[in-house]
Enzyme design. Structure first.
Site, PDB file in Angstrom:
ATOM      1  CG  ASP A 132      -1.657  -1.147   1.011  1.00 48.84           C
ATOM      2  OD1 ASP A 132      -1.619  -1.681   0.064  1.00 48.84           O
ATOM      3  OD2 ASP A 132      -2.442  -0.707   2.359  1.00 48.84           O
TER       4      ASP A 132
ATOM      5  CD  GLU B  38      -0.544  -5.655   8.540  1.00 43.13           C
ATOM      6  OE1 GLU B  38      -0.486  -5.303   9.850  1.00 43.13           O
ATOM      7  OE2 GLU B  38      -0.250  -5.020   7.284  1.00 43.13           O
TER       8      GLU B  38
HETATM    9  C1  DGY Z   1      -5.530  -0.635   4.562  1.00 44.20           C
HETATM   10  O1  DGY Z   1      -7.220  -0.421   4.732  1.00 44.20           O
HETATM   11  O2  DGY Z   1      -5.072  -0.409   5.301  1.00 44.20           O
HETATM   12  C2  DGY Z   1      -5.446  -1.617   3.760  1.00 44.20           C
HETATM   13  O3  DGY Z   1      -4.361  -2.574   3.180  1.00 44.20           O
HETATM   14  C3  DGY Z   1      -5.980  -1.582   2.631  1.00 44.20           C
HETATM   15  O4  DGY Z   1      -6.036  -2.440   1.630  1.00 44.20           O
END
Ligand code: DGY
Length: 422
Positions: free
Chosen positions: A164, A394
């Site tokens: 992201d 994570e």
């Molecule tokens: C978030 O909300 O950070 C997710 O990774 C989007 O997919």
């Protein structure tokens, strides 16, 4: 052979605890729905102790596939006020509600794995159904996400990449107009430390891109042609090439001659097209802007998926290995999501340094297959040590090994069971 039976048990407990009935949330609180590529990797974890449940994870995901072939990045099976942007913000009007974008196409590779574990019988009905879903999804990529016709993958939202907040997107995101975004309340920073998450100005841009898609009525043609964010992602380009190779194996097993021919042509196109991402100065494959054609010039963990995709000349591979040697000089734990020398590097912040085991897993598979078993073993060993030190987070700091992001993370548990804990 298990490396640590106690951690095996804990990993299984996490998957079972995050199971919401046919699908698994990535982690409690921060990500309370079904995510596309998370589910694919999670299936590998379930496959080590409950094969039926592994298939079900993917079947639930593809039950939300759009008619145009897109497999959405989030499926909102139930409401949860603890997440932003939820189903009403996306406004796709689908049942079940979904987001309007996709995520890395790793599904076909995982379907092939599940099928092989079952004994690779072409008559396997579950494989056949998922084969068709994957084929439709790959065709969607070819139709909507290959504007240059070179077999690579353009993304129209940074969330599609799964990486992201990678600094690969910074320049393109800086051009996104946020003046009409309005007010909204983030929820992610209520679950985890804000210093590990994207900054507010970045979030505004993510929301602005979403709003463009929504205003278009989630018209994938308009979004691809006119959207405010258009990047050719090195990660998804490599993953789709790999997935096409795996889908071809399934097509051949099923005697699907025309589809097999189509896939061979796509594979050849991508193999050839990948050089467009090669950055001579960085000595690596790097993401590139589809509008300006500017290369990010950044060596990230996704650059090493070249081995997984099976691309690169002998010289390109040798230079990638040199980069790996350089990175291993500054990282205690491989494989960081960004090189420590990069200006945006931060060992705790989302995709700007931390290690994500799913990318490490794919990179290690590729390195092993392409004749670098010692590097594959190093990445695998470091991954196991991260879990042993900090638990099933994570992501992890490549410097200290400290966990970051959400705890009790499903795909980290799956990676332990299916890969580094074995
Ligand atoms: C978030 O909300 O950070 C997710 O990774 C989007 O997919």
């Amino acid at each position: 052979m298990s490396r640590n039976p106690k951690l095996d048990a804990r990993a299984r407990e996490i998957l079972i605890g995050n199971d919401r009935g046919g699908y698994t949330v990535p982690t409690h609180g921060l990500y309370p729905f079904q995510w596309n590529w998370d589910s694919a990797f999670v299936a590998l974890g379930f496959a080590t102790f409950d094969h039926d449940r592994a298939w079900a994870e993917i079947e639930t995901l593809v039950s939300a596939q759009w008619e145009d072939g897109m497999i959405p990045h989030i499926v909102f099976h139930q409401d949860d006020e603890g997440y932003f942007p939820g189903p009403r913000v996306w406004g796709t009007g689908r049942t079940p509600p979904t987001s309007g974008i996709t995520q890395p196409p790793v599904l076909a590779t995982i379907v092939r794995k599940l099928w092989e574990v079952e004994g690779a019988d072409p008559a396997c009905p579950r494989m056949q159904r998922l084969y068709r879903a994957c084929l439709a999804s790959h065709r969607w990529f070819h139709t909507y996400r290959d504007p240059l016709g070179n077999g690579l993958v353009m993304v129209t939202h940074n969330w599609e990449t799964g990486r992201d907040n990678s600094s690969e997107w910074d320049d393109a995101l800086a051009r996104v107009d946020t003046s009409g975004v309005g007010s909204y309340q983030r929820r992610d920073t209520g679950h985890v430390d804000a210093t590990m998450r994207p900054r507010q100005e970045e979030y505004d841009r993510y929301v602005a891109i979403l709003q463009f898609g929504r205003a278009s009525g989630w018209n994938h043609r308009t979004i691809a042609d006119e959207g405010p964010f258009r990047m050719v992602d090195v990660g998804m380009s490599m993953e789709l090439l790999r997935a096409n190779r795996d889908l071809l194996v399934l097509a051949e097993a099923l005697g699907e001659t025309a589809a097999a021919q189509e896939l061979r042509a796509r594979i050849a196109l991508s193999e050839h097209g990948m050089d467009w991402l090669w950055n001579e100065e960085a000595s690596a494959y790097c993401s590139r802007d589809a509008t300006t054609h500017e290369s990010s010039g950044l060596v990230t963990n996704a650059s090493f998926l070249a081995f997984y995709a099976g691309v690169g000349s002998a010289e390109q591979r040798a230079r990638l290995i040199e980069a790996l040697e350089r990175i291993s000089g500054s990282a205690t734990y491989l494989l960081p999501s960004l090189e420590a020398e990069s200006r945006a590097y931060d060992h705790r912040r989302y995709w700007r340094g931390p290690v994500w085991l799913v990318v490490s897993y794919m990179a290690a598979i590729g390195l092993d297959e392409q004749g670098y078993p010692q590097w594959a073993a190093r990445i695998r060993e470091d991954s196991a040590r991260l879990i042993e030190k900090s638990g099933f987070y994570e992501s992890f700091s490549p410097e200290t090994g400290e966990g970051s992001g959400g705890p009790d993370f499903s795909w980290t548990a799956a990676m332990w069971l299916a890969w580094c804990g074995r």
